[in-house]
Every structure is written in C-alpha cells, then in structure tokens.
Design a protein around this motif. Structure first.
Motif, PDB file in Angstrom:
ATOM      1  N   ASN A  13       0.834  -1.208   0.000  1.00 25.99           N
ATOM      2  CA  ASN A  13       0.000   0.000   0.000  1.00 25.99           C
ATOM      3  C   ASN A  13       0.866   1.254   0.000  1.00 25.99           C
ATOM      4  N   ILE A  16       2.172   1.818  -3.453  1.00 28.84           N
ATOM      5  CA  ILE A  16       1.143   2.343  -4.351  1.00 28.84           C
ATOM      6  C   ILE A  16       0.914   3.832  -4.089  1.00 28.84           C
ATOM      7  N   ARG A  38       4.556  -4.383 -11.093  1.00 26.04           N
ATOM      8  CA  ARG A  38       3.892  -5.479 -11.811  1.00 26.04           C
ATOM      9  C   ARG A  38       2.483  -5.708 -11.286  1.00 26.04           C
ATOM     10  N   ALA A  39       2.305  -5.633  -9.971  1.00 28.75           N
ATOM     11  CA  ALA A  39       0.978  -5.840  -9.374  1.00 28.75           C
ATOM     12  C   ALA A  39       0.000  -4.772  -9.862  1.00 28.75           C
ATOM     13  N   ALA A  40       0.458  -3.541  -9.908  1.00 25.53           N
ATOM     14  CA  ALA A  40      -0.401  -2.461 -10.394  1.00 25.53           C
ATOM     15  C   ALA A  40      -0.711  -2.643 -11.880  1.00 25.53           C
ATOM     16  N   SER A  41       0.300  -3.006 -12.648  1.00 30.67           N
ATOM     17  CA  SER A  41       0.121  -3.199 -14.083  1.00 30.67           C
ATOM     18  C   SER A  41      -0.858  -4.340 -14.376  1.00 30.67           C
ATOM     19  N   ALA A  42      -0.805  -5.390 -13.569  1.00 31.22           N
ATOM     20  CA  ALA A  42      -1.725  -6.522 -13.742  1.00 31.22           C
ATOM     21  C   ALA A  42      -3.174  -6.103 -13.522  1.00 31.22           C
ATOM     22  N   GLN A  43      -3.361  -5.017 -12.776  1.00 33.51           N
ATOM     23  CA  GLN A  43      -4.711  -4.505 -12.524  1.00 33.51           C
ATOM     24  C   GLN A  43      -5.070  -3.356 -13.461  1.00 33.51           C
ATOM     25  N   GLY A  44      -4.213  -3.118 -14.460  1.00 33.45           N
ATOM     26  CA  GLY A  44      -4.499  -2.114 -15.468  1.00 33.45           C
ATOM     27  C   GLY A  44      -4.001  -0.719 -15.139  1.00 33.45           C
ATOM     28  N   VAL A  45      -3.153  -0.595 -14.120  1.00 35.43           N
ATOM     29  CA  VAL A  45      -2.620   0.710 -13.722  1.00 35.43           C
ATOM     30  C   VAL A  45      -1.138   0.740 -14.097  1.00 35.43           C
ATOM     31  N   ASP A  46      -0.788   1.628 -14.997  1.00 42.95           N
ATOM     32  CA  ASP A  46       0.602   1.731 -15.432  1.00 42.95           C
ATOM     33  C   ASP A  46       1.197   3.039 -14.942  1.00 42.95           C
TER      34      ASP A  46
END
Length: 60
Positions: A13, A16, A38-46
């Motif tokens: 957190n 992020i 990578r975790a953020a990117s996997a959720q569509g946040v780049d």
C-alpha cells in the motif's frame, strides 16, 4: 506468519501511494520494487517508473 502478511500489505500500500503520487505529479518515480509495479500493471494501472536494481542501505 500473520505479521509477515500484514507487513507485506502495508508496504505494498505504501508503494502504491508513492507511485500514485509520482503519477499525479506526472513525474518518473525511481524504485527497486518491481513487484509493486507489476501488481499495479496486472490490474491495469501503469505508472511511469524507472526500476533500478535493489541494493542494501547499510548507512555506511
């Protein structure tokens, strides 16, 4: 084991929040935490990040 999980969630957190701040300021954030990116990117946040190799901060 539960404490370890809580620390992982806390630091993810925190990562992020830091990456989101860089995103809001439209700047590149430097980090060694490729896992959070990578975790953020996997959720569509780049995020705009520069990922550097991790190294220990020894204080010397």
């Amino acid at each position: 084991m539960i404490v370890h999980y809580i620390l992982q969630v806390f630091f993810l957190n925190l990562d992020i929040i830091i990456l989101g701040t860089g995103d809001q300021l439209n700047i590149v954030t430097t980090t060694a935490d490729a896992k959070a990116v990578r975790a953020a990117s996997a959720q569509g946040v780049d995020f705009h990040v520069y990922i550097h190799p991790p190294f220990p901060l020894t204080g010397n």
